[in-house]
Scaffold this active site. Structure first.
Site, mmCIF file in Angstrom:
data_model
loop_
_atom_site.group_PDB
_atom_site.id
_atom_site.type_symbol
_atom_site.label_atom_id
_atom_site.label_comp_id
_atom_site.label_asym_id
_atom_site.label_seq_id
_atom_site.Cartn_x
_atom_site.Cartn_y
_atom_site.Cartn_z
ATOM 1 N N HIS A 187 0.852 -1.192 0.000
ATOM 2 C CA HIS A 187 0.000 0.000 0.000
ATOM 3 C C HIS A 187 0.887 1.242 0.000
ATOM 4 O O HIS A 187 1.813 1.331 0.795
ATOM 5 C CB HIS A 187 -0.876 -0.033 1.264
ATOM 6 C CG HIS A 187 -1.783 1.138 1.415
ATOM 7 N ND1 HIS A 187 -1.943 1.802 2.609
ATOM 8 C CD2 HIS A 187 -2.584 1.768 0.520
ATOM 9 C CE1 HIS A 187 -2.822 2.786 2.454
ATOM 10 N NE2 HIS A 187 -3.219 2.794 1.188
ATOM 11 N N HIS A 189 1.549 11.756 -0.890
ATOM 12 C CA HIS A 189 0.522 11.247 0.009
ATOM 13 C C HIS A 189 -0.495 12.347 0.288
ATOM 14 O O HIS A 189 -0.220 13.264 1.057
ATOM 15 C CB HIS A 189 1.132 10.749 1.318
ATOM 16 C CG HIS A 189 0.213 9.834 2.065
ATOM 17 N ND1 HIS A 189 0.606 9.064 3.123
ATOM 18 C CD2 HIS A 189 -1.099 9.543 1.886
ATOM 19 C CE1 HIS A 189 -0.411 8.345 3.566
ATOM 20 N NE2 HIS A 189 -1.467 8.634 2.826
#
Ligand SMILES: *[C@@H]1O[C@H](CO)[C@@H](O)[C@H](O)[C@H]1NC(C)=O
Ligand SMILES: *[C@@H]1O[C@H](CO)[C@@H](O)[C@H](O)[C@H]1NC(C)=O
Ligand SMILES: *[C@@H]1O[C@H](CO)[C@@H](O)[C@H](O)[C@H]1NC(C)=O
Ligand SMILES: *[C@@H]1O[C@H](CO)[C@@H](O)[C@H](O)[C@H]1NC(C)=O
Ligand SMILES: *[C@@H]1O[C@H](CO)[C@@H](O)[C@H](O)[C@H]1NC(C)=O
Ligand SMILES: *[C@@H]1O[C@H](CO)[C@@H](O)[C@H](O)[C@H]1NC(C)=O
Length: 439
Positions: free
Chosen positions: A142, A186
């Site tokens: 992930h 992110h």
């Protein structure tokens, strides 16, 4: 399954939360938690028709696909083979291009005795060579690029090359379009910017070149919902493009995926999916994720990890069972407000339990639930800090795949020691083997 109304209200809730931010920049208003867009413009294609891209369905040769700049894709060796030609993998055994083992008769003119035994592993296991790509459980990293020490938004400890050396076979990430360039960030590039997509893919390509018997999947989040055309240049410039697998039909249904051995023989060893804005008619090597894979709830904060379909919304149960692969989102998160952004970060306090082989909230327990519910295990196990638990995530996958767990984990393989074999030499041997059989 999450009903559409609920799905939309989730999106609206996140969108509302974001609109209260006064300092939001344009890129922040559109992306939300874990890079999933909050825009209501996201669309999901439905599987109402199947488009055949190539003259012969089932052929692996991506000859006629156009790549968006009008250039035909490489034909590799695909055009020289037909479904009934016997092929060789690694100079040891014969595998038919349709995936079945053939008898010893056709394999060698000199040996007439023992049936051939394949000793060349595909993705680390000899057993996988004959199996379809869609019939294997892979461990997925992930947010693979986010391995920044000391940054709370990191999802991994070890960098991508270590991930691959250790056995990760799907790299998941989110990409953001900033200053006309695709970056891997992110949620926002102010929080964690892992560099450009092109640089990351270049690193991945080096590994792919060094490992000619491995199949890799890349799942890219298109967090800013930009046109798929923007991805062509980074993919081509990184060198990854020649390895990308182009399926013969849109979509490619669960039973129709090729075997690992046939992908290896053609060196079409990287399968690239994108969550939103894929257009396989325009760019056939960027596959529409939600035509091929469904996902359980993303970035869960619920440690019970229900194995329900969240995306694509309203997927008919029959298609979920029979047509698509599926991914278990098994990463436990906590919410955090960071530089004005609501972001989800890994719940590191529980990571050992989350990645464990068994016990409440463990990967092993979720995989078991999923298998009970859907009659087959997940294809992709999406985890944070894959190294936590000293390889437990790979042990879970090995058990689901019915193969021995024999990995050294994690981060122990030195980059210098990773590729003792020269891929060019190996490939030449492989091609020679095929050629010998075709004569
Ligand atoms: C199209 O892609 C090919 C393959 O990378 C490249 O050689 C060619 O220069 C590109 N053509 C244009 C017009 O961009
Ligand atoms: C696959 O190929 C082998 C060898 O040519 C052949 O014997 C077999 O019948 C084929 N199987 C299928 C399902 O087409
Ligand atoms: C692959 O197929 C075998 C045999 O049907 C099955 O036991 C296994 O669960 C399947 N694995 C996946 C990931 O589909
Ligand atoms: C984009 O450009 C602006 C202005 O030059 C700069 O401040 C910012 O850091 C750049 N963003 C990225 C992600 O490089
Ligand atoms: C996908 O690309 C094709 C070919 O360029 C184009 O005709 C079609 O409109 C595109 N589809 C979408 C949904 O944008
Ligand atoms: C996870 O387990 C390892 C080994 O048992 C231990 O060293 C580590 O501190 C644990 N991590 C957490 C966050 O509990």
């Amino acid at each position: 399954m999450l009903p559409r109304a609920l799905w939309l209200s989730c999106l609206l809730a996140v969108a509302r939360a974001q609109s209260e931010e006064t300092t939001a920049t344009p890129s922040e208003t559109i992306t939300a938690q874990d890079g999933v867009p909050t825009s209501l413009d996201v669309t999901y294609a439905s599987i109402s028709t199947t488009i055949t891209l190539l003259p012969t369905a089932g052929s692996l040769s991506p000859t006629t696909a156009s790549n968006g700049n009008g250039t035909a894709l490489s034909t590799a060796s695909g055009s020289q083979t037909t479904e009934d030609v016997t092929l060789i993998v690694g100079g040891q055994t014969t595998l038919s291009s349709n995936g079945t083992m053939t008898s010893s008769g056709a394999t060698s003119r000199t040996s007439t005795s023992a049936a051939p035994v394949n000793t060349q592993p595909c993705n680390g296991h000899v057993e996988f060579c004959e199996r379809k790509y869609s019939n294997i459980t892979y461990v997925a990293a992930h947010n693979s690029p986010f391995s920044r020490p000391g940054n709370a938004a990191s999802n991994q400890l070890l960098p991508v090359t270590s991930q691959l050396n250790d056995g990760i076979r799907m790299l998941q990430s989110q990409s953001h379009f900033v200053n006309n360039t695709l970056y891997l960030c992110h949620t926002s590039c102010d929080i964690l910017n892992a560099g450009t997509l092109e640089d990351y893919l270049r690193t991945v390509t080096l590994w792919v070149e060094d490992h000619p018997f491995d199949i890799l999947t890349i799942l890219l989040g298109n967090s800013d919902l930009v046109s798929v055309d923007n991805y062509i240049a980074p993919i081509q410039n990184s060198g990854l493009w020649p390895y990308l697998y182009t399926p013969p039909t849109i979509p490619l249904s669960l039973p129709n995926w090729p075997t690992l051995s046939s992908m290896i023989l053609r060196q079409k060893r990287v399968v690239l999916f994108m969550d939103y804005m894929a257009n396989q008619t325009a760019v056939p090597y960027i596959l529409d994720e939600f035509l091929h894979i469904w996902e359980t709830p993303f970035s869960p904060t619920d440690p019970t990890f229900p194995c329900t379909v969240e995306r694509p919304p309203e997927l008919p149960e029959e298609q979920a069972r029979e047509s698509l692969m599926y991914m278990a989102n098994h990463n436990l998160n906590t919410g955090l407000t960071f530089l004005g952004n609501e972001i989800l970060v890994p719940n590191v306090a529980r990571i050992n339990q989350t990645n464990a082989v068994e016990g409440p909230g463990s990967l092993g327990a979720m995989a078991e639930d999923c298998t009970d519910l859907w009659g087959r295990p997940p294809n992709f196990l999406l985890v944070d800090f894959y190294d936590a638990g000293s390889g437990s995530v790979f042990e879970v996958a090995a058990e689901l795949n019915g193969v021995a767990y024999d990995l050294e984990c994690c981060g122990l393989i030195e980059p210098a020691a990773q590729a003792p074999r020269r891929p060019g030499v190996l490939l030449a041997a492989m091609v020679a083997g095929v050629a010998a059989l075709l004569c």
